[in-house]
Design a protein around this motif. Sequence first.
Motif, PDB file in Angstrom:
ATOM      1  N   ASP A 186       0.928  -1.293   0.007  1.00  0.00           N
ATOM      2  CA  ASP A 186       0.202  -0.026   0.246  1.00  0.00           C
ATOM      3  C   ASP A 186       0.870   1.184   0.003  1.00  0.00           C
ATOM      4  O   ASP A 186       1.581   1.375   1.085  1.00  0.00           O
ATOM      5  N   VAL A 187       0.970   2.046  -1.206  1.00  0.00           N
ATOM      6  CA  VAL A 187       1.692   3.170  -1.041  1.00  0.00           C
ATOM      7  C   VAL A 187       0.732   4.459  -1.394  1.00  0.00           C
ATOM      8  O   VAL A 187       1.097   5.408  -2.228  1.00  0.00           O
ATOM      9  N   SER A 188      -0.348   4.143  -0.980  1.00  0.00           N
ATOM     10  CA  SER A 188      -1.563   5.452  -1.012  1.00  0.00           C
ATOM     11  C   SER A 188      -1.208   6.498  -0.465  1.00  0.00           C
ATOM     12  O   SER A 188      -1.682   7.514  -0.656  1.00  0.00           O
ATOM     13  N   ASP A 189      -0.268   6.614   0.683  1.00  0.00           N
ATOM     14  CA  ASP A 189      -0.040   7.800   1.227  1.00  0.00           C
ATOM     15  C   ASP A 189       1.407   8.189   1.164  1.00  0.00           C
ATOM     16  O   ASP A 189       1.919   8.801   1.747  1.00  0.00           O
ATOM     17  N   LEU A 190       1.990   8.070   0.042  1.00  0.00           N
ATOM     18  CA  LEU A 190       3.111   8.706  -0.582  1.00  0.00           C
ATOM     19  C   LEU A 190       2.941  10.252  -0.345  1.00  0.00           C
ATOM     20  O   LEU A 190       2.012  10.745  -0.899  1.00  0.00           O
ATOM     21  N   SER A 191       4.241  10.992  -0.458  1.00  0.00           N
ATOM     22  CA  SER A 191       4.217  12.333  -0.529  1.00  0.00           C
ATOM     23  C   SER A 191       4.118  12.571  -2.019  1.00  0.00           C
ATOM     24  O   SER A 191       4.183  11.618  -2.880  1.00  0.00           O
ATOM     25  N   PHE A 192       3.828  13.742  -2.224  1.00  0.00           N
ATOM     26  CA  PHE A 192       3.696  14.097  -3.748  1.00  0.00           C
ATOM     27  C   PHE A 192       4.914  13.857  -4.549  1.00  0.00           C
ATOM     28  O   PHE A 192       4.979  13.455  -5.538  1.00  0.00           O
ATOM     29  N   LEU A 193       6.052  14.352  -3.910  1.00  0.00           N
ATOM     30  CA  LEU A 193       7.372  14.392  -4.432  1.00  0.00           C
ATOM     31  C   LEU A 193       7.782  12.757  -4.675  1.00  0.00           C
ATOM     32  O   LEU A 193       8.426  12.496  -5.614  1.00  0.00           O
ATOM     33  N   GLU A 194       7.235  11.848  -3.595  1.00  0.00           N
ATOM     34  CA  GLU A 194       7.874  10.597  -3.728  1.00  0.00           C
ATOM     35  C   GLU A 194       7.142  10.090  -4.887  1.00  0.00           C
ATOM     36  O   GLU A 194       7.501   9.034  -5.795  1.00  0.00           O
ATOM     37  N   ALA A 195       5.900  10.278  -5.133  1.00  0.00           N
ATOM     38  CA  ALA A 195       4.967   9.722  -5.997  1.00  0.00           C
ATOM     39  C   ALA A 195       5.744  10.231  -7.487  1.00  0.00           C
ATOM     40  O   ALA A 195       5.583   9.539  -8.602  1.00  0.00           O
ATOM     41  N   LEU A 196       5.847  11.487  -7.735  1.00  0.00           N
ATOM     42  CA  LEU A 196       6.434  12.141  -8.755  1.00  0.00           C
ATOM     43  C   LEU A 196       7.929  11.418  -9.165  1.00  0.00           C
ATOM     44  O   LEU A 196       8.307  11.069 -10.319  1.00  0.00           O
ATOM     45  N   ALA A 197       8.844  11.060  -8.259  1.00  0.00           N
ATOM     46  CA  ALA A 197      10.013  10.343  -8.365  1.00  0.00           C
ATOM     47  C   ALA A 197       9.776   8.790  -8.687  1.00  0.00           C
ATOM     48  O   ALA A 197      10.494   8.254  -9.772  1.00  0.00           O
ATOM     49  N   LEU A 198       8.457   8.256  -8.193  1.00  0.00           N
ATOM     50  CA  LEU A 198       8.414   6.839  -8.861  1.00  0.00           C
ATOM     51  C   LEU A 198       8.003   7.035 -10.507  1.00  0.00           C
ATOM     52  O   LEU A 198       8.395   5.987 -10.980  1.00  0.00           O
ATOM     53  N   GLN A 199       7.197   8.071 -10.705  1.00  0.00           N
ATOM     54  CA  GLN A 199       7.054   8.057 -12.167  1.00  0.00           C
ATOM     55  C   GLN A 199       8.305   8.547 -13.070  1.00  0.00           C
ATOM     56  O   GLN A 199       8.136   8.085 -14.082  1.00  0.00           O
ATOM     57  N   ASN A 200       9.088   9.100 -12.488  1.00  0.00           N
ATOM     58  CA  ASN A 200      10.382   9.442 -13.262  1.00  0.00           C
ATOM     59  C   ASN A 200      11.201   8.208 -13.541  1.00  0.00           C
ATOM     60  O   ASN A 200      11.791   8.003 -14.538  1.00  0.00           O
ATOM     61  N   TRP A 201      11.134   7.278 -12.435  1.00  0.00           N
ATOM     62  CA  TRP A 201      11.865   6.065 -12.635  1.00  0.00           C
ATOM     63  C   TRP A 201      10.949   5.297 -13.556  1.00  0.00           C
ATOM     64  O   TRP A 201      11.746   4.310 -14.384  1.00  0.00           O
ATOM     65  N   LEU A 202       9.721   5.278 -13.738  1.00  0.00           N
ATOM     66  CA  LEU A 202       8.949   4.412 -14.638  1.00  0.00           C
ATOM     67  C   LEU A 202       9.317   4.993 -16.031  1.00  0.00           C
ATOM     68  O   LEU A 202       9.495   4.182 -16.937  1.00  0.00           O
ATOM     69  N   ALA A 203       9.487   6.210 -16.286  1.00  0.00           N
ATOM     70  CA  ALA A 203       9.891   6.855 -17.449  1.00  0.00           C
ATOM     71  C   ALA A 203      11.240   6.237 -17.967  1.00  0.00           C
ATOM     72  O   ALA A 203      11.557   5.806 -19.028  1.00  0.00           O
ATOM     73  N   PHE A 204      12.110   6.158 -16.864  1.00  0.00           N
ATOM     74  CA  PHE A 204      13.465   5.527 -17.343  1.00  0.00           C
ATOM     75  C   PHE A 204      13.404   4.044 -17.718  1.00  0.00           C
ATOM     76  O   PHE A 204      13.970   3.913 -18.762  1.00  0.00           O
ATOM     77  N   TYR A 205      12.678   3.150 -16.926  1.00  0.00           N
ATOM     78  CA  TYR A 205      12.723   1.971 -17.550  1.00  0.00           C
ATOM     79  C   TYR A 205      11.877   1.800 -18.686  1.00  0.00           C
ATOM     80  O   TYR A 205      12.141   0.745 -19.633  1.00  0.00           O
ATOM     81  N   GLU A 206      10.826   2.534 -18.868  1.00  0.00           N
ATOM     82  CA  GLU A 206      10.029   2.410 -20.223  1.00  0.00           C
ATOM     83  C   GLU A 206      11.115   2.864 -21.367  1.00  0.00           C
ATOM     84  O   GLU A 206      10.695   2.362 -22.598  1.00  0.00           O
ATOM     85  N   LYS A 207      11.821   3.917 -21.270  1.00  0.00           N
ATOM     86  CA  LYS A 207      12.924   4.265 -22.123  1.00  0.00           C
ATOM     87  C   LYS A 207      14.046   3.178 -22.443  1.00  0.00           C
ATOM     88  O   LYS A 207      14.475   2.900 -23.627  1.00  0.00           O
ATOM     89  N   ASN A 208      14.391   2.338 -21.247  1.00  0.00           N
ATOM     90  CA  ASN A 208      15.778   2.031 -21.683  1.00  0.00           C
ATOM     91  C   ASN A 208      15.568   0.327 -21.398  1.00  0.00           C
ATOM     92  O   ASN A 208      16.355  -0.409 -21.822  1.00  0.00           O
ATOM     93  N   TYR A 209      14.568  -0.013 -21.178  1.00  0.00           N
ATOM     94  CA  TYR A 209      14.281  -1.705 -21.040  1.00  0.00           C
ATOM     95  C   TYR A 209      12.999  -2.036 -21.778  1.00  0.00           C
ATOM     96  O   TYR A 209      11.883  -1.043 -21.910  1.00  0.00           O
ATOM     97  N   GLU A 210      12.706  -3.212 -22.246  1.00  0.00           N
ATOM     98  CA  GLU A 210      11.757  -3.635 -22.935  1.00  0.00           C
ATOM     99  C   GLU A 210      10.574  -4.014 -21.969  1.00  0.00           C
ATOM    100  O   GLU A 210      10.970  -4.805 -20.743  1.00  0.00           O
ATOM    101  N   PHE A 211       9.517  -3.487 -22.246  1.00  0.00           N
ATOM    102  CA  PHE A 211       8.212  -3.815 -21.250  1.00  0.00           C
ATOM    103  C   PHE A 211       7.679  -5.203 -21.629  1.00  0.00           C
ATOM    104  O   PHE A 211       7.334  -5.577 -23.022  1.00  0.00           O
TER     105      PHE A 211
END
Length: 288
Positions: free
Chosen positions: A128-153
């Motif tokens: 359950d990560v529903s109470d992440l801070s705003f910036l923590e959630a943004l950082a997760l999405q930034n890492w998601l973009a990294f994996y989307e760009k560099n590795y095969e989904f």
Amino acid sequence: MRRLGGRGLLLGLAAAAAAVVAARWMGWWSGRAGLRLFVPEELARYRGGPGDPGLYLALLGRVYDVSSGRRHYEPGAHYSGFAGKRLLRWSSVGDLRVRVLENLSPAGRDASRAFVTGDRSEAGLVDDVSDLSFLEALALQNWLAFYEKNYEFVGRVIGRFYGEDGLPTPELMQVEAMASRGAEVGRQALQEKQKFPPCNAEWSSSRGSRLWCSPDSGGVSRDWAGVPRKLYKPGAKEPHCVCVRTTGPPSDQTSGLPALTNRGDLDHPNLGEYPGCPPLAITCPFPL
């Protein structure tokens, strides 16, 4: 840091952010022909070891083949604990160091929450990560973009973030809504840093401490140096030193209107002078 709680507020945030983020995320969220769906127990087999079927990791329910980075993720490598598990880790958003999550949970378990709260009990080892801070959630999405760009989904994990139909759940929509707000918070922080750059500071056992301003203090290049002031921020226990512009109109004055003062931001209500330091001094020494 503001937190989000309650399912009603969860859905409200998601709805409010949907119009902003739909175009960027529709390609990631929409169904794909032949999309592979994993259950957590199946994903746990993809650790890259002898006899394992592959080397995968998942972030927010999206699974990536990281075989091309095998030297980083295979058993015994630095990031081997991430393979076959949910990857959440430290990151940075602009100039803000953000503690995100590093999931080292046992196979078949997503213990993301424990790496935010530090609770390693059985009750704390949940996804359950529903109470992440705003910036923590943004950082997760930034890492998601990294994996989307560099590795095969390669697919999605059925569970908290994706349903059995492979479509996003309200929980994933919450993370996206929080990330959208995090981007706004990050922009506001950057604007404040441009307005009030941090001071330079030093301390020595023989001379005491010194605070001073320069045209590049705080990592902000500008055409003025400013003078040291205490900045009191709502909710902060202590003020911190910032450099304040001393000439021209206030930063918050509406553009195009005649300047009412030529004191820069010196009259901002959240600022205070350092006792014993001349009001317009660029350097404030505090001997022992």
